[in-house]
Write a protein that holds these residues in place. Structure first.
Motif, PDB file in Angstrom:
ATOM      1  N   ILE A 424      36.189  52.336  48.128  1.00 29.49           N
ATOM      2  CA  ILE A 424      35.499  51.682  49.246  1.00 29.49           C
ATOM      3  C   ILE A 424      35.305  50.192  48.954  1.00 29.49           C
ATOM      4  CG2 ILE A 424      33.335  51.574  50.548  1.00 29.49           C
ATOM      5  CD1 ILE A 424      33.127  54.631  50.149  1.00 29.49           C
ATOM      6  N   VAL A 425      34.955  49.876  47.708  1.00 28.22           N
ATOM      7  CA  VAL A 425      34.799  48.463  47.343  1.00 28.22           C
ATOM      8  C   VAL A 425      36.138  47.744  47.444  1.00 28.22           C
ATOM      9  CG1 VAL A 425      34.256  46.876  45.461  1.00 28.22           C
ATOM     10  CG2 VAL A 425      32.772  48.831  45.912  1.00 28.22           C
ATOM     11  N   ALA A 426      37.235  48.415  47.046  1.00 27.81           N
ATOM     12  CA  ALA A 426      38.569  47.808  47.118  1.00 27.81           C
ATOM     13  C   ALA A 426      38.966  47.479  48.552  1.00 27.81           C
ATOM     14  CB  ALA A 426      39.604  48.735  46.493  1.00 27.81           C
ATOM     15  N   LEU A 427      38.404  48.201  49.530  1.00 28.86           N
ATOM     16  CA  LEU A 427      38.693  47.891  50.925  1.00 28.86           C
ATOM     17  C   LEU A 427      38.196  46.499  51.318  1.00 28.86           C
ATOM     18  CD1 LEU A 427      37.814  51.304  52.648  1.00 28.86           C
ATOM     19  CD2 LEU A 427      40.091  50.348  52.235  1.00 28.86           C
ATOM     20  N   GLY A 428      37.314  45.946  50.489  1.00 29.94           N
ATOM     21  CA  GLY A 428      36.834  44.600  50.764  1.00 29.94           C
ATOM     22  C   GLY A 428      37.877  43.527  50.535  1.00 29.94           C
ATOM     23  N   VAL A 429      38.939  43.848  49.788  1.00 27.62           N
ATOM     24  CA  VAL A 429      39.984  42.847  49.507  1.00 27.62           C
ATOM     25  C   VAL A 429      40.654  42.363  50.800  1.00 27.62           C
ATOM     26  CG1 VAL A 429      42.177  42.410  48.347  1.00 27.62           C
ATOM     27  CG2 VAL A 429      40.367  43.670  47.166  1.00 27.62           C
ATOM     28  N   PRO A 430      41.170  43.271  51.646  1.00 25.63           N
ATOM     29  CA  PRO A 430      41.752  42.768  52.902  1.00 25.63           C
ATOM     30  C   PRO A 430      40.725  42.103  53.805  1.00 25.63           C
ATOM     31  CG  PRO A 430      41.678  45.185  52.890  1.00 25.63           C
ATOM     32  CD  PRO A 430      41.373  44.730  51.497  1.00 25.63           C
ATOM     33  N   VAL A 431      39.472  42.566  53.765  1.00 27.45           N
ATOM     34  CA  VAL A 431      38.434  41.920  54.574  1.00 27.45           C
ATOM     35  C   VAL A 431      38.261  40.469  54.136  1.00 27.45           C
ATOM     36  CG1 VAL A 431      35.983  41.928  55.184  1.00 27.45           C
ATOM     37  CG2 VAL A 431      37.231  44.094  55.022  1.00 27.45           C
ATOM     38  N   TYR A 432      38.251  40.254  52.832  1.00 21.16           N
ATOM     39  CA  TYR A 432      38.111  38.891  52.318  1.00 21.16           C
ATOM     40  C   TYR A 432      39.262  38.003  52.787  1.00 21.16           C
ATOM     41  CZ  TYR A 432      38.651  35.015  49.090  1.00 21.16           C
ATOM     42  OH  TYR A 432      38.850  33.761  48.561  1.00 21.16           O
ATOM     43  N   PHE A 433      40.486  38.475  52.615  1.00 26.24           N
ATOM     44  CA  PHE A 433      41.633  37.631  52.931  1.00 26.24           C
ATOM     45  C   PHE A 433      41.809  37.415  54.433  1.00 26.24           C
ATOM     46  CE2 PHE A 433      42.885  38.760  48.592  1.00 26.24           C
ATOM     47  CZ  PHE A 433      43.241  37.509  48.122  1.00 26.24           C
ATOM     48  N   VAL A 434      41.447  38.420  55.239  1.00 28.73           N
ATOM     49  CA  VAL A 434      41.645  38.301  56.687  1.00 28.73           C
ATOM     50  C   VAL A 434      40.503  37.546  57.358  1.00 28.73           C
ATOM     51  CG1 VAL A 434      41.826  39.604  58.835  1.00 28.73           C
ATOM     52  CG2 VAL A 434      43.076  40.374  56.805  1.00 28.73           C
TER      53      VAL A 434
END
Length: 443
Positions: A424-434
């Protein structure tokens, strides 16, 4: 309220910061955790050893956080340290984890727990308990919005009441001879029915670590501390030392009052101790003490945790409006309101306790990464801050070894939960970049 660009006021002294460390950490766990540890270990000696080991671990971690706070005396704590050491992606993932579930989730868990103890004193319906929980969150959030000085004074009073109540329990128990010293015999040997010592120690160490959980959060108030290079490290060290002493003394008093053979659960352990001290009304008296303890914990969470969202928004890694400082009260009012609103929503929805447990593994991992930042920043930046971790590099290395062991135990005990939390924390990676990377580059 715009408040953009207004700096936070440095108003917190050593007493306020120390009270926040103690008040936030010592909550309902002091009444529940010793029972499970004592039942598993079956030995007063090994119970003492576990408290000392974890207390030493927390103290070492606090000393490391103290150096980071001295180097980067800003609002945001772990977020700020991770950003400087590892870059914005890791820092964003930390904030993503905190804001998404962990911070409002823990706040909601404690508020619901407090409501259940209120219901023990005054009968409440299910709706009434939710109302008490949400009302507690909103009132304490308002206290923090009104001013950090007001909130810190309230915390000092609650911490004083909490420690005074625990001291009164010890004085009454020992002064009136209400227990038996024979409960500590045999002191070292495990009682029949205890777990095998290696298994018992592993379980007790995990429980004790989470009884100390939260000491690191005070660093998020570094931007509002007076002389932060000195006060934050001292408050962390003094606070952890006080917490360790309180846990050892309280566990000893409980064992003095209730023999290990009668320990079945945390609730019954506390009830038995309360009955031995105060007679039939003991349960209600203990419930009142727990309510005060949990109030302090919630107040501390609502004071410290929103500073991470404030720092993220200031850096362009979250919505800019959350970085506003109230022009009159000088507090990050929108960040505090955000946490209170999310926590209240979780109380209404219910069934969130299991979700919070998914993030325990990743929370410990981030604490380890933060302490490792001491090595990174010393090597990269060279210049030493006003305060430096005693015993470097041995002390942070010891902490990281213990954290690695704790992560191993957590992953082995709940591999699915650990994997889900990391995912779930790893899902933050695309959120950060997008969503947020562009905003971060415009700062």
């Amino acid at each position: 309220m715009s408040g953009e660009g207004i700096p936070l006021r440095r108003q917190l002294g050593l007493a306020s910061l120390t009270a926040l460390v103690v008040g936030e950490v010592i909550g309902v766990g002091i009444f529940l955790t010793p029972a499970g540890m004592a039942r598993t270990l079956g030995s007063p000696f090994w119970l003492l050893v576990v408290w000392l080991i974890v207390g030493a671990m927390a103290l070492i971690g606090a000393l490391c956080y103290g150096e980071l706070a001295a180097r980067l005396p800003e609002a945001g704590g772990g977020y700020v340290y991770l950003r400087r050491a590892y870059g914005p992606v890791v820092a964003f993932l930390y904030g993503w984890k905190c804001m998404l579930v962990m911070d409002p989730g823990i706040t909601a868990v404690l508020a619901v727990g407090l409501a259940s103890y209120v219901a023990y004193v005054v009968p409440l319906s299910a709706i009434g308990m939710k109302a008490v929980a949400i009302g507690t969150i909103l009132v304490l959030a308002a206290a923090n919005i009104i001013g950090v000085r007001f909130g810190s004074r309230l915390m000092q009073w609650l911490t004083a009441l909490k420690l005074g109540a625990l001291a009164l329990i010890a004085i009454l128990a020992l002064g009136l001879g209400l227990g038996h010293w024979s409960n500590f015999v045999p002191f070292v040997a495990q009682r029949a029915g205890s777990d095998a010592l290696p298994i018992a120690l592993a379980s007790a160490l995990v429980s004790a670590f989470f009884a100390f959980g939260g000491w690191w959060e005070i660093s998020k108030l570094g931007g509002e501390a007076q002389d932060p290079e000195r006060t934050v490290p001292r408050a962390l060290a003094i606070g952890v030392a006080v917490i360790t002493a309180v846990y050892i003394l309280t566990s000893a008093v409980f064992l003095y009052l209730v023999p290990l053979e009668r320990v079945t659960s945390g609730e019954t352990f506390a009830a038995q101790a309360g009955e031995a001290l105060f007679g039939p009304a003991g349960g209600r008296v203990f419930a009142g003490i727990v309510i005060v303890a949990v109030l302090g914990s919630i107040l501390g969470l609502l004071m410290a945790l929103p500073r991470a969202y404030f720092a993220m928004a200031r850096d362009g890694l979250f919505f800019k409006a959350v970085a506003a400082v109230h022009p009159r009260f000088g507090t990050p009012a929108r960040a505090i309101t955000l946490q209170a609103a999310l926590a209240s929503l979780l109380v209404l929805l219910g069934n969130f306790g299991q979700i919070v447990s998914y993030f325990i593994f990743i929370t410990v991992l981030f604490v380890g990464l933060t302490v490792a930042a001491v090595f990174v920043l010393r090597r990269r930046e060279g210049a030493a801050p006003a305060y430096r971790t005693p015993g470097y590099p041995v002390t942070p290395a010891i902490f990281l070894v213990l954290v690695a062991g704790l992560l191993f135990l957590l992953a082995g005990h709940s591999p699915v939960q650990a994997a889900l939390g990391v995912g779930i924390v790893a899902l933050g990676v695309p959120v950060y970049f997008v969503v947020f990377r562009r905003g971060e580059h415009t700062q």
